[in-house]
Motif scaffolding. Sequence first.
Motif, mmCIF file in Angstrom:
data_model
loop_
_atom_site.group_PDB
_atom_site.id
_atom_site.type_symbol
_atom_site.label_atom_id
_atom_site.label_comp_id
_atom_site.label_asym_id
_atom_site.label_seq_id
_atom_site.Cartn_x
_atom_site.Cartn_y
_atom_site.Cartn_z
ATOM 1 N N SER A 1 -6.636 -5.618 2.786
ATOM 2 C CA SER A 1 -5.376 -5.870 2.080
ATOM 3 C C SER A 1 -5.048 -7.365 2.061
ATOM 4 O O SER A 1 -4.549 -7.875 1.055
ATOM 5 N N GLU A 2 -5.352 -8.062 3.135
ATOM 6 C CA GLU A 2 -5.092 -9.501 3.182
ATOM 7 C C GLU A 2 -6.037 -10.248 2.230
ATOM 8 O O GLU A 2 -5.644 -11.202 1.557
ATOM 9 N N LYS B 1 -5.308 -12.476 -5.115
ATOM 10 C CA LYS B 1 -4.299 -12.348 -6.173
ATOM 11 C C LYS B 1 -3.342 -13.541 -6.224
ATOM 12 O O LYS B 1 -2.734 -13.790 -7.257
ATOM 13 N N GLU B 2 -3.230 -14.293 -5.129
ATOM 14 C CA GLU B 2 -2.425 -15.516 -5.178
ATOM 15 C C GLU B 2 -3.038 -16.504 -6.167
ATOM 16 O O GLU B 2 -2.335 -17.182 -6.897
ATOM 17 N N PRO C 1 -4.181 -13.596 -10.151
ATOM 18 C CA PRO C 1 -3.340 -12.391 -10.091
ATOM 19 C C PRO C 1 -3.771 -11.240 -10.999
ATOM 20 O O PRO C 1 -3.345 -10.109 -10.782
ATOM 21 N N THR D 1 -2.392 -2.657 -6.562
ATOM 22 C CA THR D 1 -3.668 -2.277 -5.955
ATOM 23 C C THR D 1 -3.690 -0.764 -5.799
ATOM 24 O O THR D 1 -2.715 -0.167 -5.355
ATOM 25 N N PRO E 1 -1.270 -4.260 -1.330
ATOM 26 C CA PRO E 1 -0.736 -5.245 -2.283
ATOM 27 C C PRO E 1 -0.284 -4.595 -3.594
ATOM 28 O O PRO E 1 -0.850 -3.570 -4.014
ATOM 29 N N ARG F 1 -4.660 -9.775 -1.202
ATOM 30 C CA ARG F 1 -3.454 -10.599 -1.349
ATOM 31 C C ARG F 1 -3.828 -12.067 -1.607
ATOM 32 O O ARG F 1 -3.270 -12.704 -2.491
ATOM 33 N N GLN F 2 -4.768 -12.584 -0.825
ATOM 34 C CA GLN F 2 -5.200 -13.975 -1.005
ATOM 35 C C GLN F 2 -5.840 -14.175 -2.372
ATOM 36 O O GLN F 2 -5.589 -15.182 -3.044
ATOM 37 N N SER G 1 -7.691 -4.401 -8.357
ATOM 38 C CA SER G 1 -8.216 -4.203 -7.009
ATOM 39 C C SER G 1 -8.031 -2.776 -6.530
ATOM 40 O O SER G 1 -7.091 -2.078 -6.918
#
Length: 134
Positions: A75-76, A82-83, A86, A107, A104, A79-80, A90
């Motif tokens: 998940s992290e 998609k920063e 975006p 997702t 996220p 998230r990274q 996923s």
Amino acid sequence: MSARLAEQLPTTGNVIVIEDNPVVRMLFEETLAELGFSSATFDNAASALTHLVRIKGECILIIADQGLPGGIQGSEFIRQAKEQWPLIPSILTSGYVVDEQVIPPSTIFLHKPYTLNQLEVTIGAALQQQRPLM
């Protein structure tokens, strides 16, 4: 995968898969190849993140297992990614219960174990999320 769904999906593209189980990783590679996609597979998120940065986010889908070695969970990683990018669809997978707040936004969560049909339908759904309506 249904013929109708297959017609609506991109016919080619690279998929990033992060899965620490080598058998499951191989299953992803084979399934994606049968669907017409190439894949870059990794057993940890750090290596996958390095690859994603090197290819400048040029992938059509990220599939990540939640429980990964090395300190960065699936998940992290998503998230990274998609920063920076975006619009990359996923899928987060896990054999354990995952708190919805950890998943996220946009997702899709796919709980293990799943069938090949469930995997194909989930891949199709994830790819459909980012395509403009016709």
